[in-house]
Scaffold this active site. Structure first.
Site, PDB file in Angstrom:
ATOM      1  N   LEU A  41       0.876  -1.158   0.000  1.00 45.78           N
ATOM      2  CA  LEU A  41       0.000   0.000   0.000  1.00 45.78           C
ATOM      3  C   LEU A  41       0.918   1.214   0.000  1.00 45.78           C
ATOM      4  O   LEU A  41       1.769   1.351   0.876  1.00 45.78           O
ATOM      5  CB  LEU A  41      -0.906  -0.001   1.240  1.00 45.78           C
ATOM      6  CG  LEU A  41      -2.041   1.025   1.283  1.00 45.78           C
ATOM      7  CD1 LEU A  41      -2.992   0.843   0.109  1.00 45.78           C
ATOM      8  CD2 LEU A  41      -2.813   0.916   2.591  1.00 45.78           C
ATOM      9  N   ASP A  42       0.778   2.066  -1.010  1.00 39.51           N
ATOM     10  CA  ASP A  42       1.702   3.186  -1.192  1.00 39.51           C
ATOM     11  C   ASP A  42       1.934   3.972   0.098  1.00 39.51           C
ATOM     12  O   ASP A  42       1.044   4.107   0.936  1.00 39.51           O
ATOM     13  CB  ASP A  42       1.155   4.152  -2.255  1.00 39.51           C
ATOM     14  CG  ASP A  42       1.184   3.545  -3.643  1.00 39.51           C
ATOM     15  OD1 ASP A  42       1.892   2.556  -3.837  1.00 39.51           O
ATOM     16  OD2 ASP A  42       0.493   4.084  -4.530  1.00 39.51           O
ATOM     17  N   LYS A  43       3.126   4.528   0.215  1.00 37.57           N
ATOM     18  CA  LYS A  43       3.473   5.343   1.377  1.00 37.57           C
ATOM     19  C   LYS A  43       2.503   6.512   1.524  1.00 37.57           C
ATOM     20  O   LYS A  43       2.162   6.911   2.646  1.00 37.57           O
ATOM     21  CB  LYS A  43       4.907   5.866   1.237  1.00 37.57           C
ATOM     22  CG  LYS A  43       5.407   6.653   2.428  1.00 37.57           C
ATOM     23  CD  LYS A  43       6.872   7.046   2.243  1.00 37.57           C
ATOM     24  CE  LYS A  43       7.400   7.799   3.456  1.00 37.57           C
ATOM     25  NZ  LYS A  43       8.831   8.153   3.311  1.00 37.57           N
TER      26      LYS A  43
END
Length: 226
Positions: A61-63
């Site tokens: 899950l993207d930063k």
């Protein structure tokens, strides 16, 4: 005979391995935490969790995104969950920086070219002039942000609300909990027929529950700026 943690047990000279008890955790990941176990990344999720056992995230899950993320010490189940052909649905709430049209939502729902391929058709439902819910069975790199960019929009907020039957209900941002026995049983049942190859594809219809969230799911509130 009593066996202690550091004892070595063998039968006919063959050592018996002490298999770790599987751990399955649901985390409501905040923005700024990276879904990696790389210790050189100061914002890595392992440092954030500070869990006593060795665990790792299932997928990414993207930063810059927040929301539901699974972590476990069960590598075999990880591969089965990630296997592309299993069509395991993930639901996201997205807010873009300016109003988005129905035509633009329809273009994304039908599939757009990306990273040398084309995204699979997906379900998109409007929440407000600038927000929508999207259900994917893919996990291409920064897929939702790239889909929005394809129709001329920039994502302001991206939040994952559901992975298969698991939701973030009752889990504040930054908090985590272990899955219940019932949740784990349903998770393992969903992947029991997988060969564990995360790159494999299968043909045929999607699972009957492709659009169905788990019990107690509430889909009424849109993403809010914090």
């Amino acid at each position: 005979a009593r066996v202690f943690p550091r004892d070595v047990v063998a039968i006919d000279g063959e050592k018996i391995k002490n298999k770790q008890k599987p751990i399955y955790i649901a985390l409501n990941k905040p923005v700024g935490v990276t879904s990696t176990t790389d210790e050189t990344d100061k914002s890595n999720i392992i440092r954030f969790m500070n869990h006593p056992k060795r665990i790792f995230p299932v997928g990414r899950l993207d930063k810059d995104s927040r929301g539901l993320l699974l972590l476990t010490n069960d590598g075999d189940s990880v591969n089965k969950i990630l296997r592309a052909g299993n069509a395991h649905a993930k639901e996201y709430w997205v807010q873009v920086r300016r109003p988005i049209t129905d035509a633009e939502l329809d273009v994304m729902a039908r599939g757009v070219p990306m990273l040398g391929t084309r995204t699979l058709p997906c379900t998109i439902e409007r929440i407000s002039p600038r927000a929508y819910k999207i259900i994917l069975i893919q996990g291409l790199n920064r897929q939702i942000r790239r889909m929005a960019e394809f129709v001329g929009h920039e994502v302001a907020i991206l939040e994952r609300k559901r992975i298969m039957h698991l939701t973030d209900n009752g889990l504040p941002t930054g908090a985590w909990r272990e899955l219940t026995d019932a949740e784990v049983a349903q998770l393992l049942d969903a992947v029991k027929d997988s060969d564990g190859d995360p790159t494999a594809r299968v043909e045929g219809p999607r699972p009957k529950d492709f659009h169905q969230p788990g019990p107690g799911y509430r889909g009424e509130r849109p993403p809010r700026r914090r």
